[in-house]
Scaffold this active site. Structure first.
Site, PDB file in Angstrom:
ATOM      1  N   GLU A  91       0.828  -1.197   0.000  1.00  0.00           N
ATOM      2  CA  GLU A  91       0.000   0.000   0.000  1.00  0.00           C
ATOM      3  C   GLU A  91       0.866   1.252   0.000  1.00  0.00           C
ATOM      4  O   GLU A  91       1.957   1.270   0.584  1.00  0.00           O
ATOM      5  CB  GLU A  91      -0.923   0.002   1.221  1.00  0.00           C
ATOM      6  N   CYS A 104       3.414   8.559   0.931  1.00  0.00           N
ATOM      7  CA  CYS A 104       4.013   7.623   1.881  1.00  0.00           C
ATOM      8  C   CYS A 104       4.186   6.294   1.161  1.00  0.00           C
ATOM      9  O   CYS A 104       3.197   5.641   0.806  1.00  0.00           O
ATOM     10  CB  CYS A 104       3.111   7.485   3.108  1.00  0.00           C
ATOM     11  N   CYS A 111       7.058  -6.883   7.069  1.00  0.00           N
ATOM     12  CA  CYS A 111       8.204  -6.329   7.795  1.00  0.00           C
ATOM     13  C   CYS A 111       8.740  -7.372   8.762  1.00  0.00           C
ATOM     14  O   CYS A 111       7.982  -8.140   9.360  1.00  0.00           O
ATOM     15  CB  CYS A 111       7.770  -5.070   8.554  1.00  0.00           C
ATOM     16  N   CYS A 115       7.292  -5.040  15.480  1.00  0.00           N
ATOM     17  CA  CYS A 115       6.787  -4.116  16.505  1.00  0.00           C
ATOM     18  C   CYS A 115       5.329  -4.467  16.812  1.00  0.00           C
ATOM     19  O   CYS A 115       4.503  -4.589  15.902  1.00  0.00           O
ATOM     20  CB  CYS A 115       6.900  -2.674  16.029  1.00  0.00           C
ATOM     21  N   CYS A 118       2.154  -2.443  15.410  1.00  0.00           N
ATOM     22  CA  CYS A 118       2.122  -2.143  13.979  1.00  0.00           C
ATOM     23  C   CYS A 118       1.464  -3.275  13.203  1.00  0.00           C
ATOM     24  O   CYS A 118       1.869  -4.432  13.314  1.00  0.00           O
ATOM     25  CB  CYS A 118       3.551  -1.923  13.473  1.00  0.00           C
ATOM     26  N   CYS A 329      -0.610   5.918  10.535  1.00  0.00           N
ATOM     27  CA  CYS A 329       0.658   5.338  10.968  1.00  0.00           C
ATOM     28  C   CYS A 329       0.451   3.977  11.633  1.00  0.00           C
ATOM     29  O   CYS A 329      -0.334   3.850  12.569  1.00  0.00           O
ATOM     30  CB  CYS A 329       1.338   6.304  11.937  1.00  0.00           C
TER      31      CYS A 329
END
Length: 337
Positions: A91, A104, A111, A115, A118, A329
């Site tokens: 995205e 962005c 990933c 974290c 996230c 975010c």
């Protein structure tokens, strides 16, 4: 399968044209067509001879991927879904703000960093994007010609795909590419020290550090990479560089109720960042499923911000954008659902 021209540096384009025995100036022409005029087909490169276009077309296509899904937020933010291979997707988020239009971009599928707060981290790691797949996000959105700034804050950890991220920045900032100033680009990282050091030496783009807690021990609870690269060591590295007038360094700090929003946390940040030319961007936490922490109350955030500003650290509260379409975010996950 034919290879992409998109994502190639000028040097790589020269190698291609040399191998095809095309005129030496052809590489520069190709770079202008794909990065400045943003053509989608080799046949559109009209100042190349037909013989040159035919030779290129035998082995190459311009490349790039069109978006497959688009969501629009009530605040004007737009989230684009791009398919990658057959079963994956990434995205990119377009954020309009007065005269600025910030894209962005994602640098990885998923990933590795894990974290806990996230959504991308919960996907796990599915693969790195090539420089071409990164640049494709710039070219294949509706606002391609009006992008003023870029932040590498989408899916993935940019410093974990460093070579391709750096190559994409070269394309964005070179005169044969997009011709941007590096000051229009910000790269975010959790703090992978070996590649962060290279970035500081090899790029002039702005830097954003995902801080979220000033304590090495407490930060480890939510950010597993802290075990390998403690935030205290990241700060020590940054203090070895002079950022005055060269690039902007900022720290991203998501506010969690009772975990990192107390006076002791603000005081620890003040001590940690003393002597470092920087700013702190506070971010309201956007709730995600099955996560135990809550956003800090507005009054707590305001007091936290005041403490940092009063200590001489420029601190702002970043406006939340696109939360209603899961574009804010920490909410990107490469899915239409």
């Amino acid at each position: 399968m034919k290879k992409w021209l998109l994502g190639k540096s000028l040097l790589e384009l020269r190698e291609i044209t040399d191998n095809l025995k095309l005129p030496s100036f052809t590489a520069k022409q190709i770079s202008q067509w794909i990065y400045q005029k943003k053509v989608l087909e080799i046949e559109q490169m009209t100042n190349l001879s037909k013989a040159s276009r035919d030779a290129l077309s035998e082995h190459y296509i311009v490349g790039g991927t069109k978006w497959s899904d688009l969501q629009k937020s009530s605040d004007g933010t737009k989230k684009y879904l791009f398919p990658v291979d057959e079963n994956e997707a990434i995205e990119a988020v377009m954020i309009p703000d007065d005269e600025r239009a910030t894209l962005c971009v994602s640098s990885q599928i998923g990933c590795k960093m894990g974290c806990k707060f996230c959504m991308t981290g919960r996907l796990g790691f599915r693969g790195n994007l090539s420089a071409g797949e990164i640049i494709s996000q710039f070219i294949n959105i509706e606002e391609s010609d009006s992008i003023s700034n870029a932040v590498y804050m989408g899916m993935g950890e940019p410093m974990d795909n460093y070579e391709q991220v750096l190559k994409s920045i070269e394309i964005l900032t070179s005169d044969w590419g997009f011709g941007w100033s590096p000051k229009r680009i910000t790269v975010s990282t959790i703090g992978i020290i070996p590649t962060l050091k290279r970035f500081l030496e090899e790029s002039k783009a702005h830097l954003a550090i995902s801080l979220h807690n000033p304590s090495d021990e407490i930060r480890r609870e939510m950010m597993p990479l802290q075990k390998a690269y403690p935030i205290s060591e990241v700060i020590e590295l940054l203090k070895d560089y002079d950022f005055t007038g060269q690039r902007r360094i900022s720290f991203e700090y998501i506010m969690f109720d009772g975990w990192n929003d107390a006076k002791r946390d603000a005081d620890a940040i003040i001590r940690m960042l003393r002597g470092l030319e920087c700013r702190v961007n506070l971010i309201r936490f956007h709730r995600i499923p099955d996560f135990e922490l809550n956003p800090s109350p507005d009054a707590v955030i305001d007091l936290f911000k005041k403490r940092l500003n009063d200590a001489g650290i420029v601190t702002t509260l970043r406006a939340s954008r696109g939360e209603d379409i899961l574009a804010a975010c920490g909410m990107l996950r490469g899915s239409k659902k």
